[in-house]
Design a protein around this motif. Sequence first.
Motif, PDB file in Angstrom:
ATOM      1  N   TYR A 274       0.831  -1.207   0.000  1.00  0.00           N
ATOM      2  CA  TYR A 274       0.000   0.000   0.000  1.00  0.00           C
ATOM      3  C   TYR A 274       0.860   1.249   0.000  1.00  0.00           C
ATOM      4  CZ  TYR A 274      -3.698   3.296   1.244  1.00  0.00           C
ATOM      5  OH  TYR A 274      -4.589   4.339   1.245  1.00  0.00           O
ATOM      6  N   GLN A 275       0.547   2.150  -0.926  1.00  0.00           N
ATOM      7  CA  GLN A 275       1.115   3.493  -0.925  1.00  0.00           C
ATOM      8  C   GLN A 275      -0.043   4.467  -0.916  1.00  0.00           C
ATOM      9  OE1 GLN A 275       4.546   4.370  -3.602  1.00  0.00           O
ATOM     10  NE2 GLN A 275       4.071   2.361  -4.491  1.00  0.00           N
ATOM     11  N   SER A 276      -0.100   5.287   0.087  1.00  0.00           N
ATOM     12  CA  SER A 276      -1.233   6.183   0.250  1.00  0.00           C
ATOM     13  C   SER A 276      -1.288   7.239  -0.845  1.00  0.00           C
ATOM     14  CB  SER A 276      -1.154   6.869   1.618  1.00  0.00           C
ATOM     15  OG  SER A 276      -2.181   7.818   1.754  1.00  0.00           O
ATOM     16  N   ALA A 277      -2.498   7.524  -1.312  1.00  0.00           N
ATOM     17  CA  ALA A 277      -2.707   8.651  -2.209  1.00  0.00           C
ATOM     18  C   ALA A 277      -2.382   9.942  -1.465  1.00  0.00           C
ATOM     19  CB  ALA A 277      -4.155   8.668  -2.698  1.00  0.00           C
ATOM     20  N   LYS A 278      -2.232  11.009  -2.201  1.00  0.00           N
ATOM     21  CA  LYS A 278      -1.939  12.301  -1.597  1.00  0.00           C
ATOM     22  C   LYS A 278      -3.248  13.022  -1.252  1.00  0.00           C
ATOM     23  CE  LYS A 278       2.407  11.539  -2.374  1.00  0.00           C
ATOM     24  NZ  LYS A 278       3.276  11.122  -1.254  1.00  0.00           N
ATOM     25  N   GLY A 279      -3.206  13.765  -0.174  1.00  0.00           N
ATOM     26  CA  GLY A 279      -4.324  14.611   0.173  1.00  0.00           C
ATOM     27  C   GLY A 279      -5.595  13.858   0.525  1.00  0.00           C
TER      28      GLY A 279
END
Length: 413
Positions: free
Chosen positions: A266-271
Motif C-alpha cells: 500500500y502506498q497512500s494517495a496524496k491529500g
Amino acid sequence: MNQIDYARLDRDDPLAHKREIFELPNDTIYFDGNSLGALPKIVAQTVNETTREQWGNDLIKSWNQHDWVNLPTIVGAKIAHLIGAQSNEVICCDSISVNLFKVICAAINAVGSEKRRVILSTRDNFPTDLYMVQGVESFLGQQRCELKLVDEAELVDAVDERTVAVLATEVNFRTGRRLDLQQLSQAAHAQGALMIADLAHSAGVMPIQLSQWQVDYAVGCTYKYLNAGPGAPAFVYVSQRHHAKLKQPLQGWFGHLNPFAFEPEYQSAKGIRQMLVGTPPVISMQAVNAALECFNDVSLAQVRAKSMQLTHTFQQSLAAQDWSSDFELISPSHAEQRGSQLSYAHPNAYEICQALIERGVIADFRAPNYIRFGFAPLYNQFQEVERAIAILADIMSTEAYRDPRWQTRSTVT
C-alpha cells in the motif's frame, strides 16, 4: 399575538420557486427533511440516465467515458462549496460512521499519546458517533483512546491536556440545539487538541465555515438537507493543514496512490483521496451529484433566514393553541440558537406523530417521548405550517391519537 399572514409569507419567499424542482405528493405536508430529504426531479432523471444509458449502453467504458472514477472528488468539491471548505478538502464516500472511524484514528495518530488519549463528546450526541469512539476504544485499548462524555454546556471547559479531539455535532439530533463550532475549535486548539465536527443536521440548511472556524475534521451525510436519497454516500472533510501527515487505517485500493497498478504494497494517495477505501457506489454517487444542483442559484444565508422564519412561525402558531401547554418545547426558544427543527416532549408523542402521519403531516418521533418537526426551506411553505397546526389541533381536541392502532410501534420511528 398578531395574526400570521401565511399566504403573504409564501408570496414574499425568495426561495418559493425551488419547490417546483422536487417531487412532492399533493396530499402530504413533509416536515421530516431532517431525516430524509424529498426527491429532486433531477435526481430521478440522473439515476435513470446512469442506469439505462451509461451502465446499460456504455457498460464498463463509463468509468472513463462518464468520469465515474472521479465522482468522489467531483462531488466532494461541490459539497465543499456548501460547508466553507476548499475543493481539495472534501471527498464523498462511505457512511458517516465509517468516515468518523477514519478521522478519529487520524486524530489519534496526529496528536495522541499515552497521556493525551481522550475523545471528548456530549452525552446527547448522536449514538452512532459515540458507538464509533467506543469501537476505537475497544480496538486500540484505553491506553490509546478513551471516551469522555459531558453535558453540552460543559464541553468547552472540559477540554484539557488529555484531550485528543473534541467530537461535536453542530445541531443536536433530538433538541435541535446549535453548538458553536468555532468556539469549540478554539478551545480544543488552546489545549493542543483537535476538532471533529458532525454536520449531519446542518449541511445544506445553514451557512458553515469550516476553514474560517479552523475545524480539523468533519463528517456529514447527504440524504437529509442535501436530498440525495436514502443511504446516499456521506462526505468527509480534512483540513489541508493535516494532509501531509494524514494517516487513516482503512487502506483500500481506491485510497492507493495508483489503484490500477495493483501493487501488493500500500502506498497512500496524496491529500483527501487517501480517505477513500473501496469502489465508489456510482448510482448513489450520481444521485448526490445531481441533488447538489439544487443549490446552484441559492444563497445559504437565504436558506438559513427562511429556516429560522419557518421554525419561528410554527412555534408561534402552536403556542397560540389552547392545548399548547401539553407540549414542552425542548428546542431552544430562539431561532438563531437552533437548527432547522423543533422538538416537543409529550407523553403521547409517538401516538400523536402516527396520527399526524395518517392525516398527511409527516413528522417523526425520537425516544423517549419527543416529536420532531424538521423544516426544509427549499420546499416547505408557510401555508403548510398553517394546515399542519390545524390538523394537529383537531387530533388533540378529538384525542384521535388514542386510537389503539398507535399503541404498537413500528421499527422505524
